[in-house]
Design a protein around this motif. Structure first.
Motif, PDB file in Angstrom:
ATOM      1  N   GLU A 414       0.848  -1.180   0.000  1.00 16.05           N
ATOM      2  CA  GLU A 414       0.000   0.000   0.000  1.00 16.05           C
ATOM      3  C   GLU A 414       0.890   1.239   0.000  1.00 16.05           C
ATOM      4  O   GLU A 414       1.703   1.415   0.916  1.00 16.05           O
ATOM      5  N   ILE A 415       0.758   2.048  -1.024  1.00 15.38           N
ATOM      6  CA  ILE A 415       1.526   3.296  -1.100  1.00 15.38           C
ATOM      7  C   ILE A 415       0.667   4.388  -0.476  1.00 15.38           C
ATOM      8  O   ILE A 415      -0.436   4.677  -0.960  1.00 15.38           O
ATOM      9  N   ARG A 416       1.161   4.994   0.593  1.00 18.19           N
ATOM     10  CA  ARG A 416       0.385   5.970   1.355  1.00 18.19           C
ATOM     11  C   ARG A 416       1.065   7.331   1.371  1.00 18.19           C
ATOM     12  O   ARG A 416       2.294   7.425   1.276  1.00 18.19           O
ATOM     13  N   ASP A 417       0.259   8.358   1.507  1.00 19.36           N
ATOM     14  CA  ASP A 417       0.752   9.733   1.594  1.00 19.36           C
ATOM     15  C   ASP A 417       1.330   9.962   2.989  1.00 19.36           C
ATOM     16  O   ASP A 417       0.657   9.714   3.998  1.00 19.36           O
ATOM     17  N   HIS A 418       2.565  10.429   3.032  1.00 21.88           N
ATOM     18  CA  HIS A 418       3.224  10.589   4.325  1.00 21.88           C
ATOM     19  C   HIS A 418       2.648  11.727   5.150  1.00 21.88           C
ATOM     20  O   HIS A 418       2.933  11.834   6.353  1.00 21.88           O
ATOM     21  N   THR A 419       1.839  12.577   4.543  1.00 21.28           N
ATOM     22  CA  THR A 419       1.285  13.723   5.288  1.00 21.28           C
ATOM     23  C   THR A 419      -0.029  13.399   5.982  1.00 21.28           C
ATOM     24  O   THR A 419      -0.375  14.047   6.978  1.00 21.28           O
ATOM     25  N   ASP A 420      -0.793  12.419   5.470  1.00 20.26           N
ATOM     26  CA  ASP A 420      -2.098  12.137   6.063  1.00 20.26           C
ATOM     27  C   ASP A 420      -2.484  10.663   6.038  1.00 20.26           C
ATOM     28  O   ASP A 420      -3.617  10.318   6.387  1.00 20.26           O
ATOM     29  N   ASP A 421      -1.581   9.792   5.617  1.00 22.14           N
ATOM     30  CA  ASP A 421      -1.801   8.344   5.592  1.00 22.14           C
ATOM     31  C   ASP A 421      -2.845   7.913   4.565  1.00 22.14           C
ATOM     32  O   ASP A 421      -3.260   6.750   4.550  1.00 22.14           O
ATOM     33  N   SER A 422      -3.257   8.805   3.702  1.00 22.23           N
ATOM     34  CA  SER A 422      -4.259   8.423   2.708  1.00 22.23           C
ATOM     35  C   SER A 422      -3.654   7.458   1.692  1.00 22.23           C
ATOM     36  O   SER A 422      -2.471   7.521   1.371  1.00 22.23           O
ATOM     37  N   GLY A 445       7.534   9.067  -5.098  1.00 24.68           N
ATOM     38  CA  GLY A 445       8.390   9.937  -4.294  1.00 24.68           C
ATOM     39  C   GLY A 445       8.978   9.242  -3.078  1.00 24.68           C
ATOM     40  O   GLY A 445       8.399   8.311  -2.512  1.00 24.68           O
ATOM     41  N   TRP A 446      10.162   9.721  -2.663  1.00 26.90           N
ATOM     42  CA  TRP A 446      10.896   9.114  -1.555  1.00 26.90           C
ATOM     43  C   TRP A 446      10.088   9.134  -0.265  1.00 26.90           C
ATOM     44  O   TRP A 446      10.016   8.131   0.450  1.00 26.90           O
ATOM     45  N   SER A 447       9.523  10.275   0.073  1.00 27.98           N
ATOM     46  CA  SER A 447       8.866  10.420   1.374  1.00 27.98           C
ATOM     47  C   SER A 447       7.701   9.455   1.514  1.00 27.98           C
ATOM     48  O   SER A 447       7.533   8.802   2.556  1.00 27.98           O
ATOM     49  N   ASN A 448       6.879   9.356   0.462  1.00 28.62           N
ATOM     50  CA  ASN A 448       5.728   8.463   0.529  1.00 28.62           C
ATOM     51  C   ASN A 448       6.153   7.000   0.594  1.00 28.62           C
ATOM     52  O   ASN A 448       5.548   6.187   1.305  1.00 28.62           O
ATOM     53  N   LEU A 449       7.200   6.640  -0.151  1.00 31.99           N
ATOM     54  CA  LEU A 449       7.651   5.251  -0.145  1.00 31.99           C
ATOM     55  C   LEU A 449       8.278   4.868   1.196  1.00 31.99           C
ATOM     56  O   LEU A 449       7.993   3.792   1.740  1.00 31.99           O
ATOM     57  N   SER A 452       5.463   4.563   3.643  1.00 32.22           N
ATOM     58  CA  SER A 452       4.654   3.367   3.373  1.00 32.22           C
ATOM     59  C   SER A 452       5.348   2.108   3.865  1.00 32.22           C
ATOM     60  O   SER A 452       4.705   1.201   4.427  1.00 32.22           O
ATOM     61  N   PHE A 453       6.658   2.020   3.671  1.00 36.51           N
ATOM     62  CA  PHE A 453       7.413   0.866   4.158  1.00 36.51           C
ATOM     63  C   PHE A 453       7.546   0.906   5.678  1.00 36.51           C
ATOM     64  O   PHE A 453       7.615  -0.135   6.332  1.00 36.51           O
ATOM     65  N   GLY A 454       7.585   2.105   6.237  1.00 35.19           N
ATOM     66  CA  GLY A 454       7.754   2.241   7.685  1.00 35.19           C
ATOM     67  C   GLY A 454       6.535   1.832   8.483  1.00 35.19           C
ATOM     68  O   GLY A 454       6.657   1.403   9.643  1.00 35.19           O
ATOM     69  N   VAL A 455       5.343   1.949   7.901  1.00 38.26           N
ATOM     70  CA  VAL A 455       4.120   1.620   8.644  1.00 38.26           C
ATOM     71  C   VAL A 455       3.588   0.231   8.324  1.00 38.26           C
ATOM     72  O   VAL A 455       2.653  -0.236   8.970  1.00 38.26           O
ATOM     73  N   ALA A 456       4.151  -0.444   7.330  1.00 38.67           N
ATOM     74  CA  ALA A 456       3.677  -1.769   6.925  1.00 38.67           C
ATOM     75  C   ALA A 456       4.541  -2.863   7.536  1.00 38.67           C
ATOM     76  O   ALA A 456       5.709  -2.647   7.857  1.00 38.67           O
ATOM     77  N   ASN A 457       3.969  -4.052   7.695  1.00 37.54           N
ATOM     78  CA  ASN A 457       4.693  -5.201   8.254  1.00 37.54           C
ATOM     79  C   ASN A 457       5.284  -6.075   7.158  1.00 37.54           C
ATOM     80  O   ASN A 457       4.657  -6.281   6.114  1.00 37.54           O
TER      81      ASN A 457
END
Length: 629
Positions: A414-422, A445-449, A452-457
């Motif tokens: 899941e690729i998520r927006d780092h500003t709001d988790d959308s 983009g780097w920030s979103n990727l 996304s990797f930081g919040v996923a298992n």
């Protein structure tokens, strides 16, 4: 090939030398006395715990006693599980070792300058005579594809909930700096016959390229096959720096010591067959998870260069580069030792043990104020005296086997927006690897990727959890592979002992019943069926993945035995983590950079926008905060 006897400077391997080994410290110093005391203590400690472990597992002991038990296990492994595969012969001493890492890994040891160099052989953790591959057709029994499809292929994703996906990326990133067998043979294949119901797209047989042989080995030696490492054996960051000077020069700007970064990205590979893959030190099996970390630590290298240049404005490009490489590699080694490892082996005992590997048992402030004090146990491996144990240093084939951690890779992202988790998008593995790597990074983009990797298992390291995408994967060279099958084939091909034999070589008891292998009775029965009721035929990978790990552990205790040996050895054998871990070599600024930074600092230095996601997160490899709008 031979096993060297004794410790650093005694008989065996070092008896081949024509000069005496100088002591690390002058005789009679406090450190020398402490070293003798610690060695004597180690012998008694090992004797005691050999008896204790007959009745009690180490993780069931109180923390202080468990720590002593781990020390005993490591000492025994150092003494009995290091084997040299190189041909005995005279080594040419080198009188002057450079105060920096060489491009090809040479000149680490004054009496064996070839040790650990690119192109030297992998060592072994099992006796050489136990590493001969089984003869055919026994070697192919049971069928590796049957083992993979029945026991290893993912049926449903099983998450490792205490980790994030960056932890999965990290170990592949580190492995690429430690070992590589190179391109497989272009003409020799291992054929795996498939049954009529197998849905392998290319039909029967499944053809797996054989590992390229050791061309330097004479056929008359009569010993089991050996293989050579195509990268340096050292913990030197060669995955981003390369293992030859020619490759390294391709990656550098030629000014200010820096590596090439263009519009925030590494350069694209010039080979059209690799279009979309970063040009970096080692880019096999490349995907966005690797690109995230390769790019992050190239940027970290350049930040170190800027800092060093601000203090040493007269330094030229080469001096800045070589010093920044030392610092960056050591920072990666520290992150792996005191952050990644306690993250995946999540127990108080391992947290204490891995911190002791780096810092010793003394408080951290003592290192900052006084430098390394005392022996390895008191002051830590880092800064202690270099020592190779009972064989010259090399990454081992068994070490490679226990780091086959492919279940960590998820199927879906899941690729998520780092500003709001959308949620931005959901993708599977295929479009984000190989030629899709760089287009994916540009798209999201780097920030979103990173977020996304930081919040996923990642996936749990267990049976029936090999990622689906890698069970039918087409590599950039066109080979179609089932990586689960290959994990079984490679161990058998390279003579890595099967599970029970492997345990025995590590002085663990043999398993006599399938019910003792796993707590899951259905799984035990499935393993029994595949191996035709013969517990001794169970492959190493299957046994390690079936085994119930110690509480908090992400992988088995059997795998951990090799880990506690080699994790320490990668530091203890490397002079840049021992004798030359000094302000004179690294500079005071370099030592301070290593000692005061961690993975979170690196992430936030280059991506400060991720601060809310990392706020209060104790370990950057644990799940990050989910950001609400």
């Amino acid at each position: 090939m031979h096993r060297s006897g004794g410790t650093y400077g005694t008989v065996g391997y070092f008896a081949l030398r024509s000069v005496d080994v100088p002591p690390h410290k002058p005789e009679g110093t406090v450190d020398t006395v402490l070293g003798v005391v610690e060695k004597s203590f180690g012998g008694v400690n090992s004797t005691v715990f050999r008896q204790v472990n007959k009745a009690r597992d180490w993780w069931k002991l109180p923390t202080p006693i468990a720590l002593l038990n781990l020390r005993a296990l490591r000492d025994d492994l150092r003494e009995y599980n290091l084997y040299d595969t190189r041909t005995p012969g005279e080594r040419t001493p080198s009188e002057d070792l450079p105060p920096y890492r060489t491009y090809d890994g040479a000149d680490q040891d004054p009496y064996d300058p070839e040790m650990g160099k690119v192109g030297t052989r992998f060592g072994r953790n099992a006796p050489i005579d136990a590493t001969a591959p089984e003869p055919l057709p026994e070697r192919m029994e049971p069928n590796p594809r049957l083992v993979a499809s029945k026991l290893m292929h993912r049926d449903v994703f099983k998450p490792a909930t205490t980790l994030n996906v960056l932890a999965a990326c990290w170990i592949q990133f580190q492995n690429h700096g430690w070992f590589g067998h190179g391109e497989n043979s272009p003409s020799e294949y291992i054929d795996i016959e498939l049954d009529d119901n197998d849905e392998w797209p290319e039909g029967t047989p499944m053809r797996v390229r054989a590992t390229s042989p050791d061309r330097s080995r004479a056929d008359t030696e009569g010993d089991p096959p050996t293989y050579v490492n195509t990268v340096t054996h050292w913990w030197d960051g060669s995955q981003i720096y390369g293992s030859t000077e020619a490759r390294n020069r391709e990656l550098r700007t030629g000014a200010s010591g820096k590596l090439i970064v263009e519009d925030g990205m590494l350069p694209n590979e010039s080979d059209k067959k690799l279009d979309g893959v970063d040009r970096t030190g080692f880019a096999d099996n490349y995907w966005i998870g690797l690109s995230l970390l390769h790019t992050l630590f190239v940027k970290e290298h350049n930040a170190i260069c800027d800092h060093l240049a601000s203090v040493h404005p007269t330094w030229d490009d080469e001096k800045l580069f070589l010093t920044a490489r030392l610092v960056n590699a050591a920072l990666m080694a520290k992150i792996h030792t005191v952050e990644w490892t306690p993250g995946i082996l999540n127990t108080p005992v391992l947290d204490r043990a891995m911190n002791a590997n780096w810092y010793g048992v003394l408080p951290r402030w003592t290192r900052e104020k006084f430098g390394h004090l005392g022996t390895e146990m008191i002051g830590g491996i880092v800064g202690s005296a270099q020592d190779h144990g009972t064989a010259p240093y090399a990454i081992t084939e068994e070490f490679i086997s226990v780091y086959r951690l492919h279940p960590l890779i998820p199927d879906d992202y899941e690729i998520r927006d780092h500003t709001d988790d959308s949620l931005i998008d959901t993708v599977d593995f295929d479009p984000i690897q190989g030629k899709g790597t760089r287009p994916t990074i540009r798209r999201y983009g780097w920030s979103n990727l990173l977020y996304s990797f930081g919040v996923a298992n990642p996936g749990a390291i267990t049976l029936k959890n090999h990622p689906k995408a890698l069970t039918d994967h087409v590599r950039l060279n066109g080979d179609r592979v089932d990586l689960a099958t290959i994990d079984i084939v490679r161990d058998r091909e390279r003579g890595v002992p099967r599970y029970n034999d492997f345990r025995e070589k590590l002085r663990k008891s043999r398993i006599t019943r399938f019910e003792d292998l796993t707590d899951d009775p259905e799984l035990a029965e499935a393993i029994r069926e595949v191996y035709n009721d013969d517990i001794d035929r169970v492959d190493l990978q299957v046994g390690m993945l079936a085994e119930t790990p110690p509480p908090g552990f992400g992988f088995s205790d059997t795998a951990f035995r090799i880990f506690i040996l080699m994790a320490s050895r990668r530091l203890k054998s490397d002079r840049f983590y021992t004798d030359d871990y000094t302000p004179e070599v690294y500079t005071p600024e370099g030592i301070r950079w290593i000692e005061t930074n961690n993975m979170t600092d690196v992430l936030l230095r280059h991506h400060p926008e991720l601060a809310p996601a990392l706020d209060g997160v104790a370990n950057a490899f644990a799940p990050w905060n989910r950001i609400a709008e």
